[in-house]
Design an enzyme around this catalytic site. Structure first.
Site, PDB file in Angstrom:
ATOM      1  CD  GLU A  41      -5.068  -0.849  -7.325  1.00 34.58           C
ATOM      2  OE1 GLU A  41      -4.365  -0.505  -6.356  1.00 34.58           O
ATOM      3  OE2 GLU A  41      -4.684  -1.583  -8.247  1.00 34.58           O
ATOM      4  NE  ARG A 266      -2.128   2.006   5.571  1.00 35.67           N
ATOM      5  CZ  ARG A 266      -2.807   1.535   4.508  1.00 35.67           C
ATOM      6  NH1 ARG A 266      -3.680   0.570   4.661  1.00 35.67           N
ATOM      7  NH2 ARG A 266      -2.589   2.021   3.312  1.00 35.67           N
ATOM      8  CE  LYS A 276      -7.388  -2.368  -1.599  1.00 35.83           C
ATOM      9  NZ  LYS A 276      -7.844  -1.572  -2.739  1.00 35.83           N
TER      10      LYS A 276
HETATM   11  P1  ATP Z   1      -3.603  -1.144  -1.940  1.00 35.50           P
HETATM   12  O1  ATP Z   1      -2.441  -1.776  -1.305  1.00 35.50           O
HETATM   13  O2  ATP Z   1      -4.353  -2.048  -2.855  1.00 35.50           O
HETATM   14  O3  ATP Z   1      -3.326   0.222  -2.509  1.00 35.50           O
HETATM   15  P2  ATP Z   1      -5.214   0.269  -0.063  1.00 35.50           P
HETATM   16  O4  ATP Z   1      -5.756  -0.276   1.210  1.00 35.50           O
HETATM   17  O5  ATP Z   1      -4.319   1.433  -0.025  1.00 35.50           O
HETATM   18  O6  ATP Z   1      -4.574  -0.962  -0.728  1.00 35.50           O
HETATM   19  P3  ATP Z   1      -6.896   1.737  -1.883  1.00 35.50           P
HETATM   20  O7  ATP Z   1      -8.030   1.260  -2.675  1.00 35.50           O
HETATM   21  O8  ATP Z   1      -5.734   2.317  -2.593  1.00 35.50           O
HETATM   22  O9  ATP Z   1      -6.445   0.527  -0.997  1.00 35.50           O
HETATM   23  O10 ATP Z   1      -7.418   2.734  -0.771  1.00 35.50           O
HETATM   24  C1  ATP Z   1      -8.301   3.785  -1.029  1.00 35.50           C
HETATM   25  C2  ATP Z   1      -8.079   4.875  -0.019  1.00 35.50           C
HETATM   26  O11 ATP Z   1      -8.323   4.386   1.297  1.00 35.50           O
HETATM   27  C3  ATP Z   1      -6.667   5.393  -0.046  1.00 35.50           C
HETATM   28  O12 ATP Z   1      -6.709   6.804   0.025  1.00 35.50           O
HETATM   29  C4  ATP Z   1      -6.046   4.794   1.171  1.00 35.50           C
HETATM   30  O13 ATP Z   1      -5.028   5.597   1.661  1.00 35.50           O
HETATM   31  C5  ATP Z   1      -7.239   4.690   2.128  1.00 35.50           C
HETATM   32  N1  ATP Z   1      -7.020   3.634   3.099  1.00 35.50           N
HETATM   33  C6  ATP Z   1      -6.723   2.344   2.846  1.00 35.50           C
HETATM   34  N2  ATP Z   1      -6.539   1.662   3.985  1.00 35.50           N
HETATM   35  C7  ATP Z   1      -6.753   2.521   5.003  1.00 35.50           C
HETATM   36  C8  ATP Z   1      -6.707   2.430   6.422  1.00 35.50           C
HETATM   37  N3  ATP Z   1      -6.410   1.286   7.030  1.00 35.50           N
HETATM   38  N4  ATP Z   1      -6.969   3.539   7.147  1.00 35.50           N
HETATM   39  C9  ATP Z   1      -7.278   4.690   6.538  1.00 35.50           C
HETATM   40  N5  ATP Z   1      -7.327   4.848   5.212  1.00 35.50           N
HETATM   41  C10 ATP Z   1      -7.065   3.788   4.436  1.00 35.50           C
END
Ligand code: ATP
Ligand code: MG
Length: 564
Positions: A41, A266, A276
């Site tokens: 995102e 994660r 974030k």
């Molecule tokens: P938000 O709360 O804004 O959704 P987010 O960290 O999930 O935060 P995204 O931009 O949706 O951010 O994440 C992009 C991709 O990265 C998603 O598929 C998410 O699952 C993955 N991702 C985010 N944080 C992690 C993490 N700590 N470890 C592994 N994958 C992650």
């Protein structure tokens, strides 16, 4: 077997996601296509957790000759920005992955998603609801208490079609109406209790402008976008496991191609925050100097700190893929970095805390260039010349006036080797009469020990680094430490929050002296200051001023632990 990085042991093996993929390939599923996607995102900069997901999605496609799309999940116009889109692309490329021309946006599918919504409305599987957000939340129930059905749940198909069309046309204010899936208000899975599919947001979108004022929710947009792109394996983090029945429900009710969602845990790192929202807070409230502050766990922060893409990819490989949440020791990340830098870094000498040493029997006005090896791990890196002269700087720590036993560095009467140069013996200590501080140290050198080689088989126990006072270059050196002092800063005591655990000493700026070689050398290279640590040029370096970031010290606490 899963990869594990527990108990200091590093084992490699095929993880459960690749097992699923290999089974699918064996069974000829999806005509043996493998197609993944990375769906950020654009509401912040990517961090090391995202790097994990990037390596998994792009890496899986690479491994199985498949494809991986980059898809911006841009369904919330209020929080998103092109600045983030650009940074995300830069970071993925820097990690060494390519989406070729497959750069997609959920907003590309707003038209299609709208048509899918019409299909659901016509099937009686979606309805326009007039409840406020508060009413909706009050009627949702709890995991053990069923929710209450909305008063508007049984609107006719015609009325729903009419209202949804008017929602799209902008007849209503934000929050006045939603489109909800008609599933089951008594489902034990809260996500199945008539989840919202569309909400009204009268805001300009960074790509679609003012075309839309209704925006799809993540849960509605995501699976359908996967389907449109013919994704075979939709890999996401564990919190989406409970959303999977909804993911599957939409696909089935709309009647389109069904990708398979697979969840993994994660990545969490100790001494680090990864949300974030929290990272944004650190930036906005100026606890750090921007998203690329070298103390940040963002990819741009790690890059500025001196991390290499290879070290991050290797780290992602080693931590593997788990099904349960756990926290990885940040020392493992640093270990992967040291392993890579050890192979690549040019060895140089720099003195961070200088003590002046005068070599009394070295001829006045003389200087010479001595040979130094650029990288003992890589012969092809060659040699360079280091200037030597009568006055040099050594590290304050490398001298003691009254040393304890087994102190092998310089002390009165003791002889040490100056790396690549000569044996020197300390003859005199000059002190400030008032403060008793050591001002300088006098030595004699043995001309026969040139290159640091023993002339007669006599041994010295210590080898220390140095720079010529005449030729050394002053440099600003930024010494970083962990940003947080608490192992899990997210887990705060009552009345505190994660910011209360910031390390007050996470950045120390000093002035050091480095060999002149660094004045005109490759700014993108990685360097090891011998005996001190790995360093890189900071982007603040100018022709007038060298600025270095300490990437990481030499002490590898992970390797130590693993050896036990
Ligand atoms: P938000 O709360 O804004 O959704 P987010 O960290 O999930 O935060 P995204 O931009 O949706 O951010 O994440 C992009 C991709 O990265 C998603 O598929 C998410 O699952 C993955 N991702 C985010 N944080 C992690 C993490 N700590 N470890 C592994 N994958 C992650
Ligand atoms: Mg997300």
């Amino acid at each position: 077997m899963e990869n594990t990085a527990k108990d200091g042991k590093i084992e490699k093996g095929i993880h459960f996601i690749h097992q699923i993929i290999e089974d699918d390939l064996k069974n000829g599923k999806n005509e043996k296509r493998i197609h993944t996607r990375f769906p950020p995102e654009p509401n912040g900069y990517l961090h090391i957790g995202h790097a994990k997901s990037i390596c998994l999605n792009f890496g899986t496609a690479e491994k199985y000759n498949g494809l991986c799309n980059l898809r911006f999940d841009d369904t919330n116009p209020v929080k998103e920005d092109v600045e983030y889109v650009d940074s995300i692309k830069e970071d993925i490329q820097w990690l060494g992955f390519s989406w070729d021309n497959r750069e997609y946006y959920a907003s590309d599918y707003f038209g299609k998603l709208y048509e899918y919504a019409l299909i659901l409305i016509k099937k009686g599987k979606a309805y326009v609801c007039d409840m406020t957000a508060e009413e909706m939340s009050n009627s949702r129930g709890t995991p053990t208490v069923p929710g209450k059905e909305s008063h508007w749940r049984n609107r006719s198909v015609e009325e729903n079609l009419d209202l949804f069309e008017r929602m799209r046309m902008g007849e209503f204010k934000d929050g006045e109406k939603t489109l909800r899936a008609k599933i089951d208000m008594a489902s034990p899975n809260m996500h199945m209790r008539d989840p919202v599919m569309y909400r009204i947001i009268n805001a300009r979108h960074h790509r679609t402008g003012d075309k839309w004022c209704i925006y799809p929710m993540y849960d509605y947009a995501h699976g359908q976008s996967d389907s449109v792109e013919s994704i075979t394996h939709s890999i996401c983090t564990l919190e989406f496991e409970v959303h999977r029945p909804l993911y599957d429900w939409f696909i089935k009710e709309i009647g389109i191609y069904a990708p398979r969602q697979i969840e993994f845990a994660r990545l969490n790192l100790n001494y680090t925050v990864m949300s974030k929202r929290k990272l944004l807070e650190l930036v906005k409230e100026k606890y750090v100097n921007g998203w690329d502050d070298p103390r940040m766990p963002t990819i741009c922060g790690l890059r500025r700190r001196g991390y290499t893409p290879e070290s991050i990819r290797n780290f992602a490989d080693i931590v593997g893929v788990a099904k349960r949440d756990n926290a990885i020791d940040v020392a493992l990340l640093e270990h992967c970095l040291r392993e890579d830098l050890n192979k690549k870094a040019i060895r140089v000498m720099g003195v961070l805390n200088p003590l002046k040493v005068v070599i009394d029997n070295y001829p006045e006005g003389k200087d010479e260039l001595l040979d130094a090896i650029n990288n003992p791990e890589d012969e092809s890196a060659g040699k360079r010349k280091v200037p030597f002269s009568k006055v040099i700087y050594i590290e304050k720590d490398d001298f003691m006036e009254n040393p304890p036993k087994k102190y092998f560095r310089l002390s009165p009467g003791n002889e040490v080797r100056l790396r690549y140069a000569y044996f020197i013996r300390c003859t005199q200590v000059v002190k400030d009469e008032k403060t008793d501080d050591i001002i300088e140290v006098h030595c004699t050198y043995d001309p026969a020990s040139k290159g640091g080689n023993s002339p007669d088989g006599r041994k010295v126990q210590g080898t220390i680094h140095w720079v010529s006072a005449e030729y050394a270059v002053k440099a600003e050196v930024r010494l970083y430490d962990r940003l947080f002092i608490k192992e899990n800063p997210d887990d705060s005591e009552e009345g505190k929050d994660f910011k209360d655990y910031l390390n007050p000493d996470s950045l120390r700026i000093i002035t050091g002296y480095v060999e002149p070689f660094l004045k005109n050398t490759d700014r993108d290279m990685k360097y090891q200051f011998e005996r001190i640590g790995y360093f890189c040029f900071d982007k603040d370096t100018s022709p007038e001023k060298l600025v270095f970031n300490r990437t990481v010290t030499l002490k590898d606490s992970w390797a130590k632990m693993a050896a036990k």
